[in-house]
Write a protein that holds these residues in place. Structure first.
Motif, short mmCIF file in Angstrom:
data_model
loop_
_atom_site.label_atom_id
_atom_site.label_comp_id
_atom_site.label_asym_id
_atom_site.label_seq_id
_atom_site.Cartn_x
_atom_site.Cartn_y
_atom_site.Cartn_z
N GLU A 155 0.85 -1.19 0.00
CA GLU A 155 0.00 0.00 0.00
C GLU A 155 0.89 1.25 0.00
N PRO A 156 0.40 2.40 -0.51
CA PRO A 156 -0.96 2.63 -0.99
C PRO A 156 -1.19 2.26 -2.45
N ARG A 170 -1.08 -0.47 -4.01
CA ARG A 170 -1.80 -1.72 -4.22
C ARG A 170 -3.30 -1.50 -4.43
N SER A 171 -3.88 -0.57 -3.68
CA SER A 171 -5.33 -0.36 -3.74
C SER A 171 -5.74 0.73 -4.72
#
Length: 217
Positions: free
Chosen positions: A184-185, A187-188
């Motif tokens: 993250e961040p 990844r999302s």
């Protein structure tokens, strides 16, 4: 009937893979392109066979009548090589069907490392995508005709041709996508080249997270 065969780990599949399949459809006037998720022997896939096949099905679903997931390599017992897949397609579609084995210039450069690579043109035509539509290295040393894709004509040979097509540098890569998915961040967030449904599948199933005891992607 003309078909294309596009093998790869698709780990994960991205929009550049899809575009290459669509380009082959149009440029070679193919009826179908079979995307064949492989059980790699020269490198290791991060996602499981089932997850890679599921993501591929999602990504190809808008083109389901033309771009098709083919699971024969995953279902084959024992070692699985491209030569086996080509034999299988040739047996299924008969001796007169033009079959195009699709690959990028990087795969072409490493062709001599593939099992029984000398037999490929006996089973199919090789459709090679390069940045400039040309290449200097011919591992077959002139034994098979090399033609630009626009010269295929309306009645191409079922096998024995090396067909050159031009491609733009791929804007996406599975390695870069896995890097973005690693933490993250990023990844999302929206990841360029990754379709929304495949991205959601990856998040839901927890794919491409750091391995226990390692940080490799």
């Amino acid at each position: 009937m003309r078909i294309g065969v596009f093998g790869g780990t698709f780990d994960p599949v991205h929009e550049s893979h899809i575009q290459m399949g669509l380009d082959a459809l149009e440029q070679c006037h193919l009826d179908k392109v079979f995307f064949v998720p492989t059980r790699p022997w020269q490198k290791t896939a991060r996602a499981s066979e089932e997850d890679r096949a599921a993501m591929l099905s999602m990504a190809l679903s808008p083109h389901q009548n033309k771009l098709i997931v083919d699971r024969r390599e995953l279902e084959r017992t024992g070692a699985s090589y491209s030569i086996d897949t080509l034999y299988s397609f040739r047996q299924e579609f008969g001796p007169e069907t033009p079959i195009y084995f699709i690959m990028g210039s990087d795969q072409w450069k490493n062709l001599k490392t593939w099992v029984l690579w000398k037999k490929f043109p006996l089973l199919c035509n090789l459709l090679i995508y390069t940045r400039d539509g040309e290449f200097s290295d011919d591992p077959y040393e002139g034994k098979f005709p090399i033609i630009p894709v626009q010269d295929l004509g309306s009645n191409p040979a079922p096998n024995g041709l090396i067909v050159l097509a031009r491609s733009e540098p791929a804007p996406y890569s599975s390695t870069a996508i896995r890097t973005a998915l690693f933490e993250e961040p990023s990844r999302s967030q929206t990841i360029p080249g990754l379709t929304a449904d495949v991205h959601q599948y990856i998040l839901f199933h927890g794919l491409y997270l750091p391995r226990e005891g390692g940080k490799g992607i």
